[in-house]
Design an enzyme around this catalytic site. Structure first.
Site, PDB file in Angstrom:
ATOM      1  N   ASN A 147      68.803  56.264  14.258  1.00 29.80           N
ATOM      2  CA  ASN A 147      67.632  55.822  15.006  1.00 29.80           C
ATOM      3  C   ASN A 147      67.914  54.552  15.813  1.00 29.80           C
ATOM      4  O   ASN A 147      67.325  54.338  16.879  1.00 29.80           O
ATOM      5  CB  ASN A 147      66.460  55.576  14.054  1.00 29.80           C
ATOM      6  CG  ASN A 147      66.013  56.856  13.358  1.00 29.80           C
ATOM      7  OD1 ASN A 147      66.288  57.948  13.826  1.00 29.80           O
ATOM      8  ND2 ASN A 147      65.320  56.725  12.234  1.00 29.80           N
TER       9      ASN A 147
ATOM     10  N   GLU B 104      75.726  53.208  10.601  1.00 28.63           N
ATOM     11  CA  GLU B 104      74.697  52.840  11.574  1.00 28.63           C
ATOM     12  C   GLU B 104      74.439  51.340  11.476  1.00 28.63           C
ATOM     13  O   GLU B 104      74.621  50.740  10.410  1.00 28.63           O
ATOM     14  CB  GLU B 104      73.406  53.622  11.244  1.00 28.63           C
ATOM     15  CG  GLU B 104      72.241  53.274  12.155  1.00 28.63           C
ATOM     16  CD  GLU B 104      71.046  54.223  12.010  1.00 28.63           C
ATOM     17  OE1 GLU B 104      71.116  55.151  11.180  1.00 28.63           O
ATOM     18  OE2 GLU B 104      70.065  54.020  12.741  1.00 28.63           O
TER      19      GLU B 104
ATOM     20  N   GLU C 207      74.312  64.453   9.855  1.00 25.81           N
ATOM     21  CA  GLU C 207      73.624  63.630   8.839  1.00 25.81           C
ATOM     22  C   GLU C 207      73.228  64.561   7.704  1.00 25.81           C
ATOM     23  O   GLU C 207      72.410  65.472   7.912  1.00 25.81           O
ATOM     24  CB  GLU C 207      72.384  62.938   9.404  1.00 25.81           C
ATOM     25  CG  GLU C 207      72.711  61.777  10.306  1.00 25.81           C
ATOM     26  CD  GLU C 207      71.492  60.951  10.699  1.00 25.81           C
ATOM     27  OE1 GLU C 207      70.572  60.780   9.876  1.00 25.81           O
ATOM     28  OE2 GLU C 207      71.483  60.487  11.862  1.00 25.81           O
TER      29      GLU C 207
ATOM     30  N   TYR D 160      68.228  65.767   4.820  1.00 26.02           N
ATOM     31  CA  TYR D 160      68.312  64.988   3.579  1.00 26.02           C
ATOM     32  C   TYR D 160      67.486  65.709   2.535  1.00 26.02           C
ATOM     33  O   TYR D 160      66.387  66.180   2.831  1.00 26.02           O
ATOM     34  CB  TYR D 160      67.747  63.580   3.777  1.00 26.02           C
ATOM     35  CG  TYR D 160      68.544  62.741   4.754  1.00 26.02           C
ATOM     36  CD1 TYR D 160      69.647  62.013   4.332  1.00 26.02           C
ATOM     37  CD2 TYR D 160      68.203  62.690   6.107  1.00 26.02           C
ATOM     38  CE1 TYR D 160      70.392  61.250   5.230  1.00 26.02           C
ATOM     39  CE2 TYR D 160      68.937  61.944   7.007  1.00 26.02           C
ATOM     40  CZ  TYR D 160      70.024  61.219   6.566  1.00 26.02           C
ATOM     41  OH  TYR D 160      70.764  60.476   7.446  1.00 26.02           O
TER      42      TYR D 160
ATOM     43  N   ASN E 209      70.186  60.896  19.492  1.00 27.01           N
ATOM     44  CA  ASN E 209      69.981  61.102  18.057  1.00 27.01           C
ATOM     45  C   ASN E 209      68.554  61.546  17.791  1.00 27.01           C
ATOM     46  O   ASN E 209      67.611  60.910  18.266  1.00 27.01           O
ATOM     47  CB  ASN E 209      70.220  59.779  17.304  1.00 27.01           C
ATOM     48  CG  ASN E 209      69.894  59.888  15.829  1.00 27.01           C
ATOM     49  OD1 ASN E 209      70.608  60.546  15.076  1.00 27.01           O
ATOM     50  ND2 ASN E 209      68.804  59.256  15.403  1.00 27.01           N
ATOM     51  N   GLU E 210      68.394  62.632  17.043  1.00 22.72           N
ATOM     52  CA  GLU E 210      67.087  63.114  16.585  1.00 22.72           C
ATOM     53  C   GLU E 210      66.009  62.969  17.661  1.00 22.72           C
ATOM     54  O   GLU E 210      64.934  62.405  17.412  1.00 22.72           O
ATOM     55  CB  GLU E 210      66.676  62.390  15.292  1.00 22.72           C
ATOM     56  CG  GLU E 210      67.603  62.715  14.143  1.00 22.72           C
ATOM     57  CD  GLU E 210      67.122  62.239  12.778  1.00 22.72           C
ATOM     58  OE1 GLU E 210      66.155  61.461  12.702  1.00 22.72           O
ATOM     59  OE2 GLU E 210      67.720  62.657  11.775  1.00 22.72           O
TER      60      GLU E 210
ATOM     61  N   GLN F 187      74.953  57.868   4.499  1.00 19.50           N
ATOM     62  CA  GLN F 187      75.898  57.179   5.345  1.00 19.50           C
ATOM     63  C   GLN F 187      77.109  56.779   4.489  1.00 19.50           C
ATOM     64  O   GLN F 187      77.277  57.354   3.414  1.00 19.50           O
ATOM     65  CB  GLN F 187      75.229  55.982   6.005  1.00 19.50           C
ATOM     66  CG  GLN F 187      74.051  56.443   6.892  1.00 19.50           C
ATOM     67  CD  GLN F 187      73.499  55.372   7.828  1.00 19.50           C
ATOM     68  OE1 GLN F 187      74.054  54.285   7.958  1.00 19.50           O
ATOM     69  NE2 GLN F 187      72.373  55.673   8.484  1.00 19.50           N
TER      70      GLN F 187
HETATM   71  O1  AHR Z   1      70.465  57.883   8.137  1.00 23.16           O
HETATM   72  C1  AHR Z   1      69.211  57.275   8.206  1.00 23.16           C
HETATM   73  C2  AHR Z   1      68.371  57.784   9.368  1.00 23.16           C
HETATM   74  O2  AHR Z   1      67.997  59.101   9.121  1.00 23.16           O
HETATM   75  C3  AHR Z   1      69.044  57.838  10.712  1.00 23.16           C
HETATM   76  O3  AHR Z   1      68.964  56.638  11.390  1.00 23.16           O
HETATM   77  C4  AHR Z   1      68.243  58.890  11.430  1.00 23.16           C
HETATM   78  O4  AHR Z   1      69.010  59.570  12.396  1.00 23.16           O
HETATM   79  C5  AHR Z   1      67.732  59.787  10.331  1.00 23.16           C
HETATM   80  O5  AHR Z   1      66.384  60.024  10.447  1.00 23.16           O
END
Ligand code: AHR
Length: 511
Positions: free
Chosen positions: A72, A27, A307, A256, A172-173, A362
């Site tokens: 993001n 990103e 992700e 995450y 995205n999200e 990432q």
């Molecule tokens: O990977 C970091 C961030 O985590 C990304 O930009 C977003 O998509 C997620 O919230």
């Protein structure tokens, strides 16, 4: 010492492992692009500014596909800012990460980097500030041969032939209030459907057919829930799919996991992550099947887990606002993180029937397996190793396992002390076994792999350390797998191993 028996039969398979299960993500965030994959003037950089030392490590990791440019960041990004002569590209505020984006690196640079690195690009279109027109025109820029203003601009920018980018994330999200231009499920579902239509049309796909062949058809990924703690989960996913089922190929999911450094939560909660990830995937599988039934569709929709990782989301920001390439999200992973990480990889493998694409988030510097120093060296984080071994070896199919492992209590319910995945690749005639021991004591594991015939162990490595908090750094990669003596004996199909407390082991057999 407690014993766990694990049985796997080659005829009882979960599904085919897509090579794209081992994807990753870059990103425009912190130092992922600038000082990460791109650093003109670095001693290993080529004429494009692509760092050669980083490319070598990415190849070592065996990453086949990389998602770009966000994240993001995507939801405020105008792709036109990042193409054309560099001196004319605007410098912008990045409102997602409060940084300054110079746009030195953009679509053409990324696609050139992918070509050089041997990586399939997975691009994304902005559904926050972006329109469906922007989305279609980016597809036109990348994939249309020429003869239009937009495709000829690409040719003038140095790419005579179209890139034929196949994988595209639509936003995205979009369920997250933190997202620039966040939408409700209905709003996003409608917009994503219209974006998908015009993107396919711009790619020459009419009435479900791609004039240049099915291989060139777009693989479209719609934005699912950002995590399963969202209040809108799983209704968001259901609604989005009800709108887009006919056009989309994958539903995305993100997650995450985090270790609570303040010890307000017990270690067991962190160790339960792999089993929790499995539950999350199960709910999405059920949601997909529900929508498939409602829409009377025969099509299979897959999951793009685009992700996933461990991320100490609470780490304080160390850099001032509006810097270019600030030090953001530079988590240094512990040995403990690597153990949980290996369990997450087992979960992805054990759900390979539904998860056909996944991106470790990432790849470089930002919550990443690879770290770099500006003008200097690199190091492999602790999480690098489970990824490298599994991505490099665990191919073919995942085999169903039957285990009598004991379990431990954690915030998600109960999780297995011995967490495993077994894969079988008929082409290379290999069987791989990944084993996490989440118990604080040594454990014996008896592997019963009789159906594979006469197996011969060809690789056995172990990640173990008395210090759960141990980390790697520049010049000190102390957390790396140790080579173990290969288990021998007449009957390689029945193997007994001793796993150290809190460890990860990887075995590869050939037949
Ligand atoms: O990977 C970091 C961030 O985590 C990304 O930009 C977003 O998509 C997620 O919230």
């Amino acid at each position: 010492m407690k014993t766990t028996k694990i049985f796997a039969d080659k005829n009882l398979t979960i599904g085919e492992i897509s090579p794209n299960l081992y994807g990753s993500f870059i990103e425009h965030l912190g130092r992922a692009v600038y000082e990460g994959i791109y650093e003109p003037g670095h001693p290993t950089a080529d004429e494009n500014g692509f760092r050669g030392d980083v490319i070598e490590l990415i190849k070592e990791l065996n990453v086949p596909i990389v998602r770009y440019p966000g994240g993001n960041f995507l939801s405020g990004y105008d792709w036109r800012d990042g193409v054309g002569p560099r001196e004319k590209r605007p410098t912008r505020l990045d409102l997602a990460w409060f940084s300054t984006e110079t746009n030195e690196f953009g679509t053409d640079e990324f696609l050139k980097w992918c070509k050089k690195t041997g990586i399939e690009p997975m691009m994304a279109v902005n559904m926050g500030t972006g329109t469906i027109k922007d989305a279609a025109e980016l597809v036109e820029y990348c994939n249309h041969a020429g003869g239009t203003t937009i495709s000829d601009a690409r040719r003038a920018n140095g790419a005579e032939k179209p890139y034929n980018v196949r994988y595209w994330c639509i936003g995205n999200e979009m369920d997250g209030p933190w997202q620039i231009g966040h939408l409700s499920a209905d709003e996003y579902g409608k917009k994503a459907l219209e974006a998908a239509k015009v993107m396919r049309w711009a790619n020459g796909e009419i009435d479900g057919k791609e004039a240049r062949g099915a291989d060139r058809a777009l693989r479209l990924i719609v934005s699912g829930s950002s995590n399963h703690e969202m209040k809108t989960f799983p209704a968001w996913d259901r609604t989005v799919l009800e709108h887009t089922y006919g056009q989309a190929d994958y539903l995305s999911m993100h997650r995450y996991y985090m270790y609570d450094e303040d010890r307000k939560r017990p270690l067991e909660d962190f160790l339960g992550s792999a089993d929790d990830m499995g539950e999350y995937i199960n709910t999405l599988k059920a949601t997909i099947e529900y929508v498939r039934a409602v829409t009377r569709s025969r099509k299979r929709m897959y999951i793009s887990f685009d992700e996933w990782n461990i991320w100490s989301v609470t780490a304080p920001r160390r850099e001032p606002l509006w810097k270019k390439a600030p030090h953001l999200l530079e988590d240094v992973y512990t040995f403990r993180d690597a153990l949980v990480f290996a369990g997450l990889m087992n979960t992805l493998l054990n759900n390979c029937d539904a998860v056909k694409l996944a991106c470790l988030a990432q790849l470089v510097n930002v919550i990443a397996p690879i770290m770099t120093e500006r003008g200097g060296g690199t190091f492999r984080q602790t999480i690098f190793y489970p990824f490298r071994y599994l991505a490099g070896n665990a191919r073919g199919e995942t085999v169903r396992t039957f285990s009598d492992s004991d379990t431990f209590a954690n915030m998600y319910g109960r999780a297995r002390c011995i967490n495993e995945a077994v894969t079988h690749d008929a082409d290379s005639r290999t069987v791989c076994v990944s084993l996490c021991n989440y118990a604080q004591e040594k454990r014996e594991v008896r592997l019963e792999l009789r159906s594979f015939g006469d197996l011969r162990a060809v690789e056995y490595v172990e990640l173990a350390n008395a210090d759960l908090g141990a980390v790697n750094g520049f010049g000190s990669e102390r957390i790396a797998p140790a080579q173990k003596d290969l288990p021998s004996g007449k009957d390689g199909a029945r193997v007994t191993l001793t796993l150290p407390p809190m460890s990860w082991s990887f075995l590869k057999f050939a037949y």
